[in-house]
Motif scaffolding. Structure first.
Motif, PDB file in Angstrom:
ATOM      1  N   ILE A 137      28.810 -11.524 -22.720  1.00 37.97           N
ATOM      2  CA  ILE A 137      27.860 -11.695 -23.824  1.00 37.97           C
ATOM      3  C   ILE A 137      26.541 -12.265 -23.319  1.00 37.97           C
ATOM      4  O   ILE A 137      25.459 -11.788 -23.684  1.00 37.97           O
ATOM      5  CB  ILE A 137      28.472 -12.608 -24.903  1.00 37.97           C
ATOM      6  CG1 ILE A 137      29.615 -11.886 -25.617  1.00 37.97           C
ATOM      7  CG2 ILE A 137      27.408 -13.023 -25.914  1.00 37.97           C
ATOM      8  CD1 ILE A 137      30.340 -12.745 -26.625  1.00 37.97           C
ATOM      9  N   GLN A 138      26.614 -13.260 -22.473  1.00 36.35           N
ATOM     10  CA  GLN A 138      25.390 -13.873 -21.948  1.00 36.35           C
ATOM     11  C   GLN A 138      24.667 -12.937 -20.992  1.00 36.35           C
ATOM     12  O   GLN A 138      23.435 -12.869 -20.987  1.00 36.35           O
ATOM     13  CB  GLN A 138      25.751 -15.182 -21.253  1.00 36.35           C
ATOM     14  CG  GLN A 138      26.277 -16.252 -22.195  1.00 36.35           C
ATOM     15  CD  GLN A 138      26.826 -17.462 -21.475  1.00 36.35           C
ATOM     16  OE1 GLN A 138      26.810 -17.520 -20.248  1.00 36.35           O
ATOM     17  NE2 GLN A 138      27.340 -18.429 -22.228  1.00 36.35           N
ATOM     18  N   LYS A 139      25.411 -12.208 -20.162  1.00 36.89           N
ATOM     19  CA  LYS A 139      24.793 -11.289 -19.214  1.00 36.89           C
ATOM     20  C   LYS A 139      24.029 -10.182 -19.921  1.00 36.89           C
ATOM     21  O   LYS A 139      22.988  -9.726 -19.443  1.00 36.89           O
ATOM     22  CB  LYS A 139      25.868 -10.694 -18.294  1.00 36.89           C
ATOM     23  CG  LYS A 139      25.335  -9.751 -17.242  1.00 36.89           C
ATOM     24  CD  LYS A 139      26.434  -9.333 -16.278  1.00 36.89           C
ATOM     25  CE  LYS A 139      27.501  -8.536 -16.982  1.00 36.89           C
ATOM     26  NZ  LYS A 139      28.521  -8.003 -16.029  1.00 36.89           N
ATOM     27  N   CYS A 140      24.535  -9.743 -21.072  1.00 43.37           N
ATOM     28  CA  CYS A 140      23.897  -8.645 -21.810  1.00 43.37           C
ATOM     29  C   CYS A 140      22.996  -9.142 -22.936  1.00 43.37           C
ATOM     30  O   CYS A 140      22.509  -8.321 -23.726  1.00 43.37           O
ATOM     31  CB  CYS A 140      24.972  -7.723 -22.384  1.00 43.37           C
ATOM     32  SG  CYS A 140      26.029  -6.944 -21.146  1.00 43.37           S
ATOM     33  N   ASN A 141      22.774 -10.462 -23.027  1.00 44.24           N
ATOM     34  CA  ASN A 141      21.898 -11.045 -24.053  1.00 44.24           C
ATOM     35  C   ASN A 141      22.329 -10.660 -25.463  1.00 44.24           C
ATOM     36  O   ASN A 141      21.533 -10.213 -26.291  1.00 44.24           O
ATOM     37  CB  ASN A 141      20.444 -10.612 -23.810  1.00 44.24           C
ATOM     38  CG  ASN A 141      19.909 -11.099 -22.488  1.00 44.24           C
ATOM     39  OD1 ASN A 141      20.194 -12.219 -22.056  1.00 44.24           O
ATOM     40  ND2 ASN A 141      19.142 -10.250 -21.811  1.00 44.24           N
ATOM     41  N   VAL A 147      19.204  -2.451 -30.450  1.00 45.39           N
ATOM     42  CA  VAL A 147      20.029  -2.667 -31.642  1.00 45.39           C
ATOM     43  C   VAL A 147      19.985  -4.124 -32.076  1.00 45.39           C
ATOM     44  O   VAL A 147      19.635  -5.018 -31.293  1.00 45.39           O
ATOM     45  CB  VAL A 147      21.489  -2.241 -31.375  1.00 45.39           C
ATOM     46  CG1 VAL A 147      21.538  -0.763 -31.020  1.00 45.39           C
ATOM     47  CG2 VAL A 147      22.112  -3.082 -30.266  1.00 45.39           C
ATOM     48  N   GLU A 148      20.366  -4.362 -33.317  1.00 50.72           N
ATOM     49  CA  GLU A 148      20.363  -5.711 -33.884  1.00 50.72           C
ATOM     50  C   GLU A 148      21.761  -6.301 -33.978  1.00 50.72           C
ATOM     51  O   GLU A 148      21.930  -7.513 -33.910  1.00 50.72           O
ATOM     52  CB  GLU A 148      19.729  -5.680 -35.282  1.00 50.72           C
ATOM     53  CG  GLU A 148      18.266  -5.270 -35.294  1.00 50.72           C
ATOM     54  CD  GLU A 148      17.370  -6.291 -34.589  1.00 50.72           C
ATOM     55  OE1 GLU A 148      17.750  -7.486 -34.547  1.00 50.72           O
ATOM     56  OE2 GLU A 148      16.311  -5.892 -34.088  1.00 50.72           O
ATOM     57  N   PHE A 149      22.778  -5.424 -34.157  1.00 53.10           N
ATOM     58  CA  PHE A 149      24.134  -5.906 -34.347  1.00 53.10           C
ATOM     59  C   PHE A 149      25.097  -5.093 -33.485  1.00 53.10           C
ATOM     60  O   PHE A 149      24.952  -3.876 -33.352  1.00 53.10           O
ATOM     61  CB  PHE A 149      24.553  -5.792 -35.825  1.00 53.10           C
ATOM     62  CG  PHE A 149      23.575  -6.414 -36.778  1.00 53.10           C
ATOM     63  CD1 PHE A 149      23.506  -7.784 -36.896  1.00 53.10           C
ATOM     64  CD2 PHE A 149      22.726  -5.619 -37.538  1.00 53.10           C
ATOM     65  CE1 PHE A 149      22.594  -8.371 -37.756  1.00 53.10           C
ATOM     66  CE2 PHE A 149      21.820  -6.183 -38.410  1.00 53.10           C
ATOM     67  CZ  PHE A 149      21.757  -7.576 -38.521  1.00 53.10           C
TER      68      PHE A 149
END
Length: 303
Positions: free
Chosen positions: A160-164, A100-102
């Motif tokens: 957020i960082q863990k899931c990029n 996904v993009e968003f």
């Protein structure tokens, strides 16, 4: 093995010469490895079925699937969930998020006794085999030590960082508290939304009352409409039976009209969804009423 402090090395040497110690060494050398007791053949279909049932049981499904019997107590259920279901579900969500993009993130801290818990949920639009669906997945479930804007924002940023998702987050949702969106004395700085926004260099705006403002723009009172429709059919058997006849006429399944009370704020959405499901029979019903009831039909025309 225990030796008195006065015996020292001589006591150990004497112990090694004893028959009982030598017999124990011989027995240990001749004992087969534990791996020899493991199954080396391909599992049968029945064993595969049994594994599936144990996995489903661990997933908290309580109904009986077939006549196969099995035992799946706490230890086995925990192992299945930890080593099978969690990695599998994590892989599925990770694959979706890579495509996904968003995405939008949602949080809502709650108490379990004296423990403060924070679920972090992601929502995104998924397209699979030509079908589009809105998916809602839980990314993490953390325990908070203190419920401050700094700690909540830090936990959100870790996920957020863990899931990029640094370049994919376009919306942030939470309840309208000062810690999440700021109050009069915070001036839009010391709150979760601002901290996450600044960390991601995101241009999103703080709109905690956006849904409420949008609802006020609808040219009718939805809450009043739901209350009137429910009251019209609630205790009148004749009216309900006539509505059922309209349902048969339009070939639609009948659903009871649900009530809504301002005391239970979460009851409005199910009541509105039920009216929308019954929209065609309700419209036909009120269209054939007298001119005094035509206003109800006009209210049903929600554009």
């Amino acid at each position: 093995m225990y030796f008195q402090a006065s015996g020292g090395r001589m006591a150990a040497v004497e112990h090694q010469q004893k028959k009982k110690h030598k017999a124990s060494l011989i027995a240990r050398v001749g004992m087969p490895s534990a791996t020899t007791f493991f199954k080396k053949v391909e599992p049968s279909q029945e064993e595969y079925d049994l594994a599936v049932q144990e996995g489903v049981f661990a997933y908290m499904l309580t109904w009986k699937l077939d006549k196969l019997k099995f035992t799946c107590a706490r230890t086995k259920c925990e192992a299945i969930v930890s080593n099978v279901l969690v990695p599998w579900s994590t892989t599925l969500v990770t694959e979706d998020l890579d495509q996904v993009e968003f995405v939008s993130l949602s949080i809502d801290a709650s108490n379990d006794g004296h423990v403060k818990l924070l679920p972090i949920v992601v929502r995104y639009c998924k397209i699979y085999d030509g079908n589009t669906s809105v998916e809602t997945k839980q990314l993490d479930f953390v325990e908070l030590k203190v419920e401050t804007a700094e700690e909540i924002a830090a936990e959100v940023l870790v996920v957020i960082q863990k899931c990029n998702l640094e370049n994919k987050v376009v919306a942030f949702s939470a309840d309208n508290t000062n810690a999440n969106f700021g109050g009069l004395n915070r001036l839009g700085r010391v709150n979760v939304h601002t901290k996450v926004k600044n960390a991601l260099q995101w241009n999103g705006q703080n709109r905690p009352n956006m849904a409420k403002t949008a609802l006020d723009m609808i040219p009718l009172d939805v809450e009043y409409l739901l209350t009137k429709i429910f009251g019209y059919f609630h205790i009148f058997t004749v009216r309900v039976e006539r509505l059922k006849s309209f349902r048969k006429f339009v070939g639609q399944e009948y659903h009871n009209i649900l009530g809504h009370s301002h005391v239970y704020c979460l009851s409005m959405l199910p009541a509105l969804e039920r009216v929308l499901k019954m929209y065609v029979p309700l419209k036909s019903f009120f269209l054939l009423k007298t001119n005094a009831l035509l206003s109800c039909e006009q209210c049903l025309k929600i554009h």
